[in-house]
Enzyme design. Structure first.
Site, PDB file in Angstrom:
ATOM      1  N   GLU A   1      47.214  96.441  87.009  1.00 13.90           N
ATOM      2  CA  GLU A   1      48.302  95.676  86.395  1.00 13.90           C
ATOM      3  C   GLU A   1      49.498  95.499  87.327  1.00 13.90           C
ATOM      4  OE1 GLU A   1      46.065  97.003  82.689  1.00 13.90           O
ATOM      5  OE2 GLU A   1      46.395  97.720  84.739  1.00 13.90           O
TER       6      GLU A   1
ATOM      7  N   GLU B   1      41.125 100.778  80.211  1.00 15.47           N
ATOM      8  CA  GLU B   1      41.767 101.417  79.065  1.00 15.47           C
ATOM      9  C   GLU B   1      40.844 101.422  77.857  1.00 15.47           C
ATOM     10  OE1 GLU B   1      46.451 100.570  79.791  1.00 15.47           O
ATOM     11  OE2 GLU B   1      45.197  98.821  79.425  1.00 15.47           O
TER      12      GLU B   1
END
Length: 253
Positions: A128, A108
């Site tokens: 995640e 990210e």
């Protein structure tokens, strides 16, 4: 323990390095705030034209520091979000130089930059879901804008990583290099620094923001970004330098 983020200037480029190699540069709150401060410096100093964000010790960033998370710490800056840059971007360009892993928040963080160069052995992914978490640092929002929806879904739902060449083929990164990513990033930064700073900043802003603009209103939205560029001294200098077959001398005004 030394500084968690290092900053150095090289030829008009602010080189920002996440300096937690013992933890694969996992992001802490202190590191996020230091990156945000470096980006503030990038915008504040006229001699700085762009930045390179990299990681020490052969890896970019392994995401959130889970030990800090278990202590109740979130690796975010009040304005910049995760890593100090995922919810806010400076006016000037930022290049991610990725070696090793750019995983979870690390991917990210790379996606939050304007350009990405990577070593051929680099890996990208948002795992995640494998940890019972969600890629809430922009990955789930950015990837569907950059990839076909089924591919973005695959990365998000399986949590599996992809290599640099696959990321390049998908258009997620700009360049793949056999050597350290920082060297390829410096080559790219040098080309950016050679251009008019007002034009570069305006171009970045339009590319970043224009996906929200209706086609029929493009000029209305774009004009505030570019009006000052066309009346600037740099615009006149660019035309003169072209006519005189010489390198322009930019003033940033």
């Amino acid at each position: 323990m030394g500084e968690e983020v290092l900053a150095a200037v090289r030829g008009g480029v602010l080189e920002v390095t996440i300096n937690r190699p013992e933890a694969r540069n996992a992001m802490t709150k202190a590191a996020a705030e230091a990156i945000a401060a470096a980006m503030n410096r990038l915008d504040a100093e006229d001699d700085l034209r762009c930045a390179i964000l990299s990681g020490a010790g052969g890896t970019f960033c392994a995401g959130m520091d889970l030990k800090g998370f278990l202590r109740g710490e979130l690796p975010v800056d009040a304005r910049g979000g995760f890593g100090g840059i995922t919810t806010w971007t400076p006016n000037k360009p930022v290049i991610a130089a990725v070696d090793g892993h750019a995983l979870a928040g690390g991917m990210e963080l790379a996606l939050a930059c304007d350009l990405i160069v990577a070593n051929v052995d680099a890996r990208f992914g948002i795992p995640e879901a494998k940890r019972g978490l969600v890629a809430a640092g922009g990955g789930l929002v950015q990837l569907p804008r950059l990839l076909p929806r089924p591919l973005a879904m695959e990365l998000a739902l399986t949590g599996e990583a992809i290599g640099a060449m696959r990321a390049f083929e998908l258009g997620l990164i700009n360049r793949v290099t056999e050597g350290p990513a920082i060297e390829a990033a410096r080559d790219l930064a040098e080309m950016i620094v050679a251009n008019g700073p007002l034009a570069v900043a305006a171009s970045k802003a339009i590319v970043r923001d224009s996906w929200l603009w209706p086609v029929e209103d493009i000029n209305t939205h774009q004009n505030p970004y570019v009006a000052h560029v066309f009346t600037s001294e740099d615009a006149k200098e660019g035309a003169r330098a072209f006519a005189e077959k010489r390198k322009p001398e930019w003033k940033g005004c």
